[in-house]
Design an enzyme around this catalytic site. Sequence first.
Site, PDB file in Angstrom:
ATOM      1  N   GLU A   1       2.145 -34.202   4.247  1.00 61.23           N
ATOM      2  CA  GLU A   1       0.914 -33.668   3.674  1.00 61.23           C
ATOM      3  C   GLU A   1       1.171 -33.262   2.219  1.00 61.23           C
ATOM      4  OE1 GLU A   1      -2.383 -32.618   6.064  1.00 61.23           O
ATOM      5  OE2 GLU A   1      -1.552 -34.559   5.575  1.00 61.23           O
TER       6      GLU A   1
ATOM      7  N   HIS B   1       0.805  -1.223   0.000  1.00 58.70           N
ATOM      8  CA  HIS B   1       0.000   0.000   0.000  1.00 58.70           C
ATOM      9  C   HIS B   1       0.838   1.274   0.000  1.00 58.70           C
ATOM     10  CE1 HIS B   1      -4.303  -1.462   0.884  1.00 58.70           C
ATOM     11  NE2 HIS B   1      -3.608  -2.414   0.295  1.00 58.70           N
TER      12      HIS B   1
ATOM     13  N   SER C   1      -0.265  -1.847  -6.248  1.00 52.46           N
ATOM     14  CA  SER C   1      -0.401  -3.145  -6.918  1.00 52.46           C
ATOM     15  C   SER C   1       0.173  -3.129  -8.326  1.00 52.46           C
ATOM     16  CB  SER C   1      -1.871  -3.520  -7.025  1.00 52.46           C
ATOM     17  OG  SER C   1      -2.434  -3.646  -5.755  1.00 52.46           O
TER      18      SER C   1
ATOM     19  N   LYS D   1     -15.705  -7.528  -5.789  1.00 50.53           N
ATOM     20  CA  LYS D   1     -15.061  -8.617  -6.528  1.00 50.53           C
ATOM     21  C   LYS D   1     -14.465  -9.651  -5.558  1.00 50.53           C
ATOM     22  CE  LYS D   1     -12.104  -9.258 -10.538  1.00 50.53           C
ATOM     23  NZ  LYS D   1     -11.375  -8.618 -11.631  1.00 50.53           N
ATOM     24  N   ASP D   2     -13.863  -9.164  -4.472  1.00 49.75           N
ATOM     25  CA  ASP D   2     -13.292 -10.083  -3.477  1.00 49.75           C
ATOM     26  C   ASP D   2     -14.388 -10.884  -2.770  1.00 49.75           C
ATOM     27  OD1 ASP D   2     -10.699  -9.443  -4.053  1.00 49.75           O
ATOM     28  OD2 ASP D   2     -10.371  -8.144  -2.325  1.00 49.75           O
TER      29      ASP D   2
HETATM   30  C1  HEM Z   1      -0.608 -15.479   4.581  1.00 50.24           C
HETATM   31  C2  HEM Z   1      -0.210 -15.402   3.344  1.00 50.24           C
HETATM   32  C3  HEM Z   1      -0.392 -14.169   2.492  1.00 50.24           C
HETATM   33  C4  HEM Z   1      -1.347 -13.192   2.583  1.00 50.24           C
HETATM   34  C5  HEM Z   1      -2.486 -13.068   3.591  1.00 50.24           C
HETATM   35  C6  HEM Z   1      -1.087 -12.268   1.508  1.00 50.24           C
HETATM   36  C7  HEM Z   1      -1.847 -11.139   1.263  1.00 50.24           C
HETATM   37  C8  HEM Z   1      -1.717 -10.338   0.139  1.00 50.24           C
HETATM   38  C9  HEM Z   1      -2.685  -9.369  -0.291  1.00 50.24           C
HETATM   39  C10 HEM Z   1      -4.010  -9.053   0.407  1.00 50.24           C
HETATM   40  C11 HEM Z   1      -2.207  -8.787  -1.421  1.00 50.24           C
HETATM   41  C12 HEM Z   1      -2.925  -7.737  -2.275  1.00 50.24           C
HETATM   42  C13 HEM Z   1      -3.925  -8.435  -3.191  1.00 50.24           C
HETATM   43  C14 HEM Z   1      -3.268  -9.239  -4.281  1.00 50.24           C
HETATM   44  O1  HEM Z   1      -2.414  -8.688  -4.987  1.00 50.24           O
HETATM   45  O2  HEM Z   1      -3.612 -10.426  -4.427  1.00 50.24           O
HETATM   46  C15 HEM Z   1      -0.926  -9.371  -1.701  1.00 50.24           C
HETATM   47  C16 HEM Z   1      -0.090  -9.034  -2.743  1.00 50.24           C
HETATM   48  C17 HEM Z   1       1.105  -9.655  -3.035  1.00 50.24           C
HETATM   49  N1  HEM Z   1       1.630 -10.769  -2.425  1.00 50.24           N
HETATM   50 FE1  HEM Z   1       0.844 -11.715  -0.812  1.00 50.24          FE
HETATM   51  N2  HEM Z   1       0.011 -12.680   0.803  1.00 50.24           N
HETATM   52  C18 HEM Z   1       0.451 -13.852   1.362  1.00 50.24           C
HETATM   53  C19 HEM Z   1       1.519 -14.610   0.935  1.00 50.24           C
HETATM   54  C20 HEM Z   1       2.358 -14.280  -0.120  1.00 50.24           C
HETATM   55  C21 HEM Z   1       3.452 -15.080  -0.580  1.00 50.24           C
HETATM   56  C22 HEM Z   1       3.820 -16.440  -0.003  1.00 50.24           C
HETATM   57  C23 HEM Z   1       4.055 -14.392  -1.598  1.00 50.24           C
HETATM   58  C24 HEM Z   1       5.251 -14.750  -2.433  1.00 50.24           C
HETATM   59  C25 HEM Z   1       6.142 -15.614  -2.149  1.00 50.24           C
HETATM   60  C26 HEM Z   1       3.322 -13.166  -1.793  1.00 50.24           C
HETATM   61  C27 HEM Z   1       3.608 -12.183  -2.731  1.00 50.24           C
HETATM   62  C28 HEM Z   1       2.812 -11.104  -3.038  1.00 50.24           C
HETATM   63  C29 HEM Z   1       3.094 -10.108  -4.060  1.00 50.24           C
HETATM   64  C30 HEM Z   1       4.323 -10.056  -4.969  1.00 50.24           C
HETATM   65  C31 HEM Z   1       2.016  -9.199  -4.059  1.00 50.24           C
HETATM   66  C32 HEM Z   1       1.839  -7.997  -4.980  1.00 50.24           C
HETATM   67  C33 HEM Z   1       1.030  -8.486  -6.135  1.00 50.24           C
HETATM   68  C34 HEM Z   1       0.750  -7.492  -7.205  1.00 50.24           C
HETATM   69  O3  HEM Z   1       0.486  -6.328  -6.914  1.00 50.24           O
HETATM   70  O4  HEM Z   1       0.802  -7.923  -8.366  1.00 50.24           O
HETATM   71  N3  HEM Z   1       2.300 -13.121  -0.892  1.00 50.24           N
HETATM   72  N4  HEM Z   1      -0.650 -10.336  -0.742  1.00 50.24           N
END
Ligand code: HEM
Length: 407
Positions: A290, A216, A222, A246-247
């Site tokens: 698992e 953010h 994003s 959408k979510d």
């Molecule tokens: C508990 C696990 C996680 C939660 C709750 C979480 C949550 C989020 C949320 C809410 C967003 C914004 C919405 C979206 O772009 O889908 C986001 C973006 C992102 N997340 Fe996660 N995430 C998690 C795990 C991960 C993991 C494991 C990775 C990579 C190894 C990751 C990489 C990213 C990236 C690169 C973005 C930016 C995406 C974009 O703007 O294209 N996240 N995450």
Amino acid sequence: MAKQQVNPNPSSKLEWFEDRLPLISFMKAELVDYPAPKNLNYAWNFGSLAGIALILQILTGFFLTMHYKADAGLAFDSIQHIMRDVNWGWLIRNLHMVGASFFFIVVYIHIGRGLYYGSYKSPREILWGMGVLIFFLMMATAFLGYVLPWGQMSFWGAQVITNLISVIPLVGDDIVIWLWGGYGVNDATLTRFYSLHFLLPFVILGVVFLHLWALHNRKVKSNNPTGIDLKKDTDFVPFHPYYTIKDTFGLAVYMLPFLFMVFYMPDYLGHTDNYIPADPMTTPAHIVPEWYFLPFYAILRAINFNILFLDSKLLGVIAMVSSIAILFILPILDKSKVRSARFRPIYKVMFWAFIANFFFLGWLGAKPAEQPYTAMSQVATALYFGFFLALPWIAKIEKTKPLPTSI
Ligand code: HEM
């Protein structure tokens, strides 16, 4: 310049409160007004879904703790007590058990989306790194949680995985004994694994907060399916109502298969041996982790040869840990200026080959450690690392498609 002071005559109780703790304006800025690219597709639903899956795990886990007994003599029976006697206990446990699997499905897709659209590239390296850290923590939490029902797979899985630490030269054996709290997996191991399993989800929650803070940040925001930098205000829409709707829709669709599994086939993804109480005197025929660990398990077992003075067991553990840790340096390995695979013909093919190979590794992880599976695992492991190591060269030779000037 106006003085940054509280209003001595606030017009409402809310203004009085907000002057002292601007919680509502913070929530409004981040969840309502947050400028989101207007072209995000359904692949962008999985971040919020992961957040919901995490909350669900914490909530259901909390209710399970009220009835679970972290004692080697009682743990197995306390799970049966939850399933049979506790009001709605079967539902709470099934939600937690199936929820863990679905959390992994969601996060795997979330990572896959990041890989496909190049979301790991500048300026999102820290955001990505936090994600990889979350993934490590998730794996640790899931492993610890699986030990708690104290079934045969819990016990022997814990035995195999904790034993891996003994490969650390000089101090490995001592660390394992310290971790076990004895000379084998025992009651002390169970209680400390329970404490850690309770603690880690809150650590994950903290890292998720940093993850979202990095996202953010108004200088980052994003990525989007085209991967191009967005400059115009008209490229963005406020998060609410566009993406809240959408979510919510995505969540409803997610709930269908999730609740179907919870109600009709909760044990489908688990192992039947875990309904046999842990018995240190009887080793199960196959010790399988698992499903979500299987690809990495295949990488661990693929290395069955020594290299110089390095033992195969040590090399296997190094390969397994590196197969995830390599994600940390992905932003350094992939030097292509273009983010999205839509405009990267070679990377796009490599990406899908990587996904297919990952499924193949998962399949191999469930097979016994014998030929021809071992040889296949070795090839698949080489391909897995080959994907990452080829990226610097691909960036040099790939002719990318022309990028759009705006979305
Ligand atoms: C508990 C696990 C996680 C939660 C709750 C979480 C949550 C989020 C949320 C809410 C967003 C914004 C919405 C979206 O772009 O889908 C986001 C973006 C992102 N997340 Fe996660 N995430 C998690 C795990 C991960 C993991 C494991 C990775 C990579 C190894 C990751 C990489 C990213 C990236 C690169 C973005 C930016 C995406 C974009 O703007 O294209 N996240 N995450």
